[in-house]
Design an enzyme around this catalytic site. Sequence first.
Site, short mmCIF file in Angstrom:
data_model
loop_
_atom_site.label_atom_id
_atom_site.label_comp_id
_atom_site.label_asym_id
_atom_site.label_seq_id
_atom_site.Cartn_x
_atom_site.Cartn_y
_atom_site.Cartn_z
N GLY A 1 37.12 -18.17 7.95
CA GLY A 1 37.71 -19.41 7.07
C GLY A 1 37.43 -19.03 5.57
N VAL B 1 32.74 -7.03 -8.16
CA VAL B 1 33.38 -6.26 -9.01
C VAL B 1 32.96 -5.89 -10.33
CG1 VAL B 1 35.82 -5.82 -10.22
CG2 VAL B 1 35.67 -7.03 -7.85
N ARG B 2 32.32 -6.90 -10.89
CA ARG B 2 31.92 -6.80 -12.33
C ARG B 2 30.74 -6.14 -12.34
NH1 ARG B 2 34.47 -11.33 -16.10
NH2 ARG B 2 36.70 -10.84 -15.68
N ARG C 1 41.45 -14.50 10.65
CA ARG C 1 40.47 -14.45 11.71
C ARG C 1 40.95 -13.27 12.45
NH1 ARG C 1 37.38 -18.66 11.12
NH2 ARG C 1 38.12 -20.58 10.41
N SER C 2 40.37 -12.29 12.57
CA SER C 2 41.01 -11.15 13.19
C SER C 2 40.50 -10.70 14.48
CB SER C 2 40.91 -9.76 12.12
OG SER C 2 40.97 -8.61 12.88
N ASP D 1 29.77 -16.38 10.35
CA ASP D 1 29.21 -15.97 11.45
C ASP D 1 30.24 -14.75 11.84
OD1 ASP D 1 26.83 -16.93 11.97
OD2 ASP D 1 27.42 -18.51 13.01
N THR E 1 30.69 -20.06 3.69
CA THR E 1 31.24 -21.06 4.77
C THR E 1 31.07 -22.15 4.44
OG1 THR E 1 31.47 -21.60 7.08
CG2 THR E 1 29.50 -20.16 6.43
N ASP F 1 30.80 -24.60 6.30
CA ASP F 1 29.79 -25.13 7.36
C ASP F 1 28.29 -24.92 7.16
OD1 ASP F 1 32.35 -25.38 8.61
OD2 ASP F 1 32.08 -23.64 9.88
N ASP G 1 26.21 -22.91 8.11
CA ASP G 1 25.56 -22.83 9.57
C ASP G 1 24.83 -21.23 9.49
OD1 ASP G 1 28.07 -21.50 9.59
OD2 ASP G 1 28.53 -22.42 11.60
N ARG H 1 37.23 -53.25 7.01
CA ARG H 1 37.60 -52.54 8.18
C ARG H 1 36.27 -51.49 8.28
NH1 ARG H 1 43.67 -51.21 6.70
NH2 ARG H 1 44.72 -52.48 7.94
N ARG I 1 32.60 -27.04 12.08
CA ARG I 1 32.57 -26.31 13.44
C ARG I 1 31.39 -26.99 14.39
NH1 ARG I 1 35.44 -21.97 14.84
NH2 ARG I 1 35.86 -21.28 12.47
N GLU J 1 27.23 -45.92 7.38
CA GLU J 1 26.29 -46.97 8.58
C GLU J 1 25.97 -45.99 9.54
OE1 GLU J 1 28.86 -48.33 6.42
OE2 GLU J 1 27.16 -49.54 5.72
N ARG K 1 39.96 -47.74 11.29
CA ARG K 1 41.05 -46.55 10.97
C ARG K 1 40.43 -45.16 11.02
NH1 ARG K 1 43.60 -50.38 11.83
NH2 ARG K 1 45.47 -51.35 10.53
N HIS L 1 41.62 -29.45 6.56
CA HIS L 1 41.38 -28.47 5.63
C HIS L 1 41.33 -28.77 4.37
CE1 HIS L 1 42.40 -26.42 9.31
NE2 HIS L 1 42.20 -25.43 8.85
N GLN M 1 38.95 -30.04 2.83
CA GLN M 1 37.70 -29.74 2.69
C GLN M 1 37.38 -27.98 2.22
OE1 GLN M 1 35.05 -31.91 5.66
NE2 GLN M 1 37.07 -31.62 6.48
O1 F6P Z 1 34.31 -22.32 9.67
C1 F6P Z 1 34.86 -23.16 8.52
C2 F6P Z 1 36.07 -24.23 9.22
O2 F6P Z 1 36.60 -24.69 8.16
C3 F6P Z 1 35.33 -25.03 10.29
O3 F6P Z 1 34.69 -26.09 9.52
C4 F6P Z 1 36.39 -25.47 11.14
O4 F6P Z 1 35.92 -25.77 12.47
C5 F6P Z 1 37.32 -24.06 11.12
O5 F6P Z 1 36.75 -23.40 9.96
C6 F6P Z 1 38.65 -24.50 11.03
O6 F6P Z 1 39.39 -23.01 11.21
P1 F6P Z 1 41.09 -22.78 10.94
O7 F6P Z 1 40.98 -22.73 9.39
O8 F6P Z 1 41.03 -21.27 11.78
O9 F6P Z 1 41.68 -23.74 11.54
#
Ligand code: F6P
Length: 326
Positions: free
Chosen positions: A17, A30-31, A78-79, A109, A131, A133, A135, A168, A177, A193, A250, A256, A258
Amino acid sequence: MSEDREIRNIGVLTSGGDAPGMNAVIRSVVRGAAYYGYHVFGVRRGFHGLWRGDIIELNPRMVSEKLQRGGTFLMTARSKTFNSPEGVAKGIEMSKIFNLDTLVTIGGDGTFRGARDLCQQGFPVIGIPATIDNDIACTEYSIGYDTAMNTAMEAIDKLRDTASSHERCSVIEVMGRKAGYIALNVGIACGAEVVMIPEVEHDLQKDVIKPLLEARNRGKKHYIVIVAEGCAHATEISQQIEDITGIEARPTILGHLQRGGSPTVRDRYMASMMGLHAVDCIRENRLNRLIAYKDGHLLDIDLLEAMDMKKTIDSNDVKSARILST
Ligand code: F6P
């Protein structure tokens, strides 16, 4: 390929991602590499691009105007190509055809699993964590995390305006993830909250419904519930809240959104410094390393050791989020 072979040509790729700040890392590699007299080659479309030899030479001018851009101009994928030893061997063959001596891999990862496979077949690599995440176990920080949190925070501030006008409950699903770092930290920053993260077990009645009803009884007129995607679905939680409490709810899935946008100062700075640190590792022949940030410093850790590490959420942050929500 032996590890002490003289390095002249450095490949760089982004994989998995995308994360805001990836362009800033590529620019830095590169630089930094050009400054020390190396040739740098951009591998497009991640490991899949390596496999098919999608490789171009880069120079410092080609990375101008990239620092402030989100996404990755080398593109990413994502290969599944590297899921077999034959795929990895083909990647190494392509590296030889393009005379690459080492590869800087930028991602999360999955990217480091690809890097590990290359290193285990004798091709030296460096990993840079990027990433949203956050993580990656060996590092307290990964590039893109700060920008993603700021994006989520801005969106949640806006949702609060409308939630408060209508009295609301706004239930917001954030990415991450299987990790709850974005949810927990944004939850604290936005005064949620309730924050639901995968690392902490939740009982709907006790941990979601009761705190909301108590907040209502204390006079609160609107409510923010943040749900990490690895924990629950905003649509379901929102419906359950409305059904049980009678508070209108709601759901919003930030998704995405984010992952995009211009990187923050923190991400640009970390990307720039991690990229240069990777070049330093190559100069000093410290290969098969993962760049990490710990206790306020950049360092590099053996890739295989780094991949065995585990990361846990800070229980003090969990407690703080609860205290602040009262
Ligand atoms: O790992 C980054 C991330 O944005 C995760 O937060 C999310 O679960 C996943 O990638 C979404 O992946 P894709 O872009 O393949 O839908």
